[in-house]
Design a protein around this motif. Structure first.
Motif, mmCIF file in Angstrom:
data_model
loop_
_atom_site.group_PDB
_atom_site.id
_atom_site.type_symbol
_atom_site.label_atom_id
_atom_site.label_comp_id
_atom_site.label_asym_id
_atom_site.label_seq_id
_atom_site.Cartn_x
_atom_site.Cartn_y
_atom_site.Cartn_z
ATOM 1 N N VAL A 15 0.854 -1.184 0.000
ATOM 2 C CA VAL A 15 0.000 0.000 0.000
ATOM 3 C C VAL A 15 0.889 1.233 0.000
ATOM 4 N N PHE A 16 0.434 2.275 -0.706
ATOM 5 C CA PHE A 16 1.109 3.568 -0.701
ATOM 6 C C PHE A 16 0.056 4.624 -0.438
ATOM 7 N N THR A 17 0.208 5.355 0.657
ATOM 8 C CA THR A 17 -0.744 6.393 1.029
ATOM 9 C C THR A 17 -0.018 7.726 1.133
ATOM 10 N N ASP A 18 -0.764 8.777 1.458
ATOM 11 C CA ASP A 18 -0.142 10.083 1.654
ATOM 12 C C ASP A 18 0.725 10.123 2.904
ATOM 13 N N ALA A 19 0.515 9.181 3.829
ATOM 14 C CA ALA A 19 1.217 9.213 5.106
ATOM 15 C C ALA A 19 2.271 8.123 5.252
ATOM 16 N N TYR A 20 2.091 6.990 4.562
ATOM 17 C CA TYR A 20 3.015 5.874 4.736
ATOM 18 C C TYR A 20 2.941 4.952 3.530
ATOM 19 N N PHE A 60 6.893 13.698 0.527
ATOM 20 C CA PHE A 60 6.721 12.436 1.249
ATOM 21 C C PHE A 60 7.923 12.224 2.162
ATOM 22 N N ALA A 61 8.830 11.343 1.815
ATOM 23 C CA ALA A 61 10.056 11.135 2.585
ATOM 24 C C ALA A 61 11.186 11.776 1.790
ATOM 25 N N GLU A 62 11.878 12.706 2.386
ATOM 26 C CA GLU A 62 12.724 13.591 1.592
ATOM 27 C C GLU A 62 14.210 13.545 1.933
ATOM 28 N N THR A 63 14.643 12.813 2.934
ATOM 29 C CA THR A 63 16.012 13.000 3.409
ATOM 30 C C THR A 63 16.977 11.879 3.047
ATOM 31 N N PHE A 64 16.486 10.705 2.599
ATOM 32 C CA PHE A 64 17.411 9.578 2.493
ATOM 33 C C PHE A 64 17.019 8.641 1.365
ATOM 34 N N SER A 65 17.962 7.748 1.024
ATOM 35 C CA SER A 65 17.639 6.599 0.191
ATOM 36 C C SER A 65 18.112 5.353 0.909
ATOM 37 N N GLN A 66 17.480 4.226 0.604
ATOM 38 C CA GLN A 66 17.841 2.945 1.215
ATOM 39 C C GLN A 66 17.785 1.865 0.152
ATOM 40 N N TYR A 67 18.864 1.088 0.061
ATOM 41 C CA TYR A 67 18.965 -0.016 -0.882
ATOM 42 C C TYR A 67 19.154 -1.318 -0.113
ATOM 43 N N VAL A 68 18.556 -2.387 -0.608
ATOM 44 C CA VAL A 68 18.872 -3.738 -0.145
ATOM 45 C C VAL A 68 19.802 -4.350 -1.199
ATOM 46 N N MET A 69 21.046 -4.562 -0.826
ATOM 47 C CA MET A 69 22.100 -4.930 -1.772
ATOM 48 C C MET A 69 22.358 -6.437 -1.756
ATOM 49 N N ILE A 129 4.670 -0.261 21.608
ATOM 50 C CA ILE A 129 4.820 1.191 21.701
ATOM 51 C C ILE A 129 3.481 1.682 22.243
ATOM 52 N N PRO A 130 3.454 2.148 23.484
ATOM 53 C CA PRO A 130 2.166 2.340 24.164
ATOM 54 C C PRO A 130 1.490 3.669 23.881
ATOM 55 N N PHE A 131 1.916 4.390 22.855
ATOM 56 C CA PHE A 131 1.235 5.621 22.469
ATOM 57 C C PHE A 131 1.509 5.851 20.982
ATOM 58 N N GLU A 132 0.730 6.697 20.364
ATOM 59 C CA GLU A 132 0.893 6.959 18.947
ATOM 60 C C GLU A 132 1.960 8.039 18.753
ATOM 61 N N GLU A 133 3.172 7.607 18.418
ATOM 62 C CA GLU A 133 4.244 8.561 18.170
ATOM 63 C C GLU A 133 3.871 9.435 16.970
ATOM 64 N N THR A 134 3.987 10.738 17.151
ATOM 65 C CA THR A 134 3.693 11.687 16.079
ATOM 66 C C THR A 134 4.749 12.778 16.152
ATOM 67 N N HIS A 135 5.695 12.779 15.191
ATOM 68 C CA HIS A 135 6.874 13.631 15.348
ATOM 69 C C HIS A 135 7.459 13.993 13.987
ATOM 70 N N VAL A 136 8.451 14.882 14.006
ATOM 71 C CA VAL A 136 9.017 15.452 12.786
ATOM 72 C C VAL A 136 9.893 14.474 12.017
ATOM 73 N N PHE A 162 9.020 -3.801 4.445
ATOM 74 C CA PHE A 162 9.590 -2.461 4.612
ATOM 75 C C PHE A 162 8.462 -1.456 4.767
ATOM 76 N N LEU A 163 8.599 -0.550 5.754
ATOM 77 C CA LEU A 163 7.643 0.521 6.008
ATOM 78 C C LEU A 163 8.349 1.857 5.810
ATOM 79 N N TRP A 164 7.647 2.775 5.178
ATOM 80 C CA TRP A 164 8.194 4.100 4.890
ATOM 81 C C TRP A 164 7.216 5.117 5.440
ATOM 82 N N LEU A 165 7.628 5.914 6.428
ATOM 83 C CA LEU A 165 6.728 6.823 7.130
ATOM 84 C C LEU A 165 7.188 8.258 6.930
ATOM 85 N N ARG A 166 6.288 9.099 6.461
ATOM 86 C CA ARG A 166 6.620 10.510 6.332
ATOM 87 C C ARG A 166 6.579 11.171 7.705
ATOM 88 N N ALA A 167 7.137 12.367 7.806
ATOM 89 C CA ALA A 167 7.102 13.103 9.062
ATOM 90 C C ALA A 167 5.662 13.273 9.547
#
Length: 278
Positions: free
Chosen positions: A22-27, A61-70, A201-208, A236-241
């Protein structure tokens, strides 16, 4: 330690198409079943190598990095792995043997091995042994800051680092930290997070911070924005800020994942992209 790594291949024609991607606006969720041969890539200068590119900068979306599985076959590697000016690198090995040379220094890496390569370093990588070398490769442009020196190269292994138990969790939630969180030279962290069965994780983390999460072992249900999503080793999960997130480790064994996050810098007030010409 157990480290899941994709082996490629292609599902049979009899397989159902329906999976959990799945690809959404948030993850985004890329299940391990998506790591097939037909979505691999190749890189200039790399010998006997293929990769799955699972994260790349996307505006909005996610703007700071790239990740490869080599995946590097024995004898493969690169004499000039990356020509991107200002890029820093983290390597995490899940299988096989690698020889890393950085500015004339040689390091051996096996499963659980972690290497930080600073921007501007000259480095090479060679797969040794009789089996393919498999590793995660993180790339991020290092963001300079006043009075902060560039980090130095270092190599370690997960087995040599004691996990840091999160407060008030009786060890059910712990983080293996390869970099001291107070070391402001580093503007990204790649850690290993471990939950014992029943850990949460006992709360919904919401952060930058934006996240890349690759599941190394086990299974869990993950809260992503408004959705609960089942995940397992190889996903693999990809989460925007600011994407809300929480987790429940479903067992029966530990649930472990590699976690990327950007840290220790001011928020940009100007776009890194040039505007239209006057």
């Amino acid at each position: 330690m157990s480290y899941y790594a994709p082996k490629g291949g292609l599902p049979p024609q009899t397989a159902l198409m329906t999976q959990r991607a799945v690809f959404t606006d948030a993850y985004a969720v890329i299940p391990r079943g998506c790591f097939s041969d037909i979505v691999t890539s190749f890189l200039p200068g790399w010998r006997k190598t293929r990769l799955w590119m699972i994260a790349r900068p996307l505006s909005g979306f996610a703007e700071t990095f790239s990740q490869y599985v080599m995946e590097v076959q024995p004898g493969g590697g690169a004499d000039a792995p990356d020509a991107e000016e200002g890029a820093q690198h983290v390597l995490f090995v899940t299988a096989g043997l690698l020889t890393l040379r950085v500015d004339g220094r040689a390091f051996d890496l096996d499963a659980g091995g972690y290497a930080y390569i600073p921007p501007g370093a000259r480095w090479t990588l060679l797969a040794e042994g009789h089996e393919p070398a498999r590793f995660h490769w993180y790339r991020k442009i290092w963001q300079s800051a006043a009075g902060v020196e560039r980090p130095e190269v270092f190599v370690t292994n997960e087995r040599d680092i004691a996990p840091h138990a999160m407060p008030d969790t009786d060890g059910r939630w712990a983080t293996t930290r390869f970099v001291d969180p107070e070391d402001l030279r580093h503007d990204m962290h790649v850690n290993i997070v471990t939950f014992q069965p029943g850990g949460v994780i006992p709360f919904e983390e919401t952060h930058v911070m934006e996240h890349g999460i690759y599941v190394l072992e086990g299974k869990a249900v993950y809260k992503l924005n408004r959705d609960w999503v089942e995940v397992e080793a190889g996903d693999f999960l990809w989460l925007r800020a600011y994407c809300p997130q929480a987790c429940y480790a479903a067992g029966p064994g530990p649930f472990r994942y590699l976690l990327y996050k950007d840290v220790n810098r001011h928020a940009r007030l100007r776009s890194p992209w040039p505007g239209p010409a006057a």
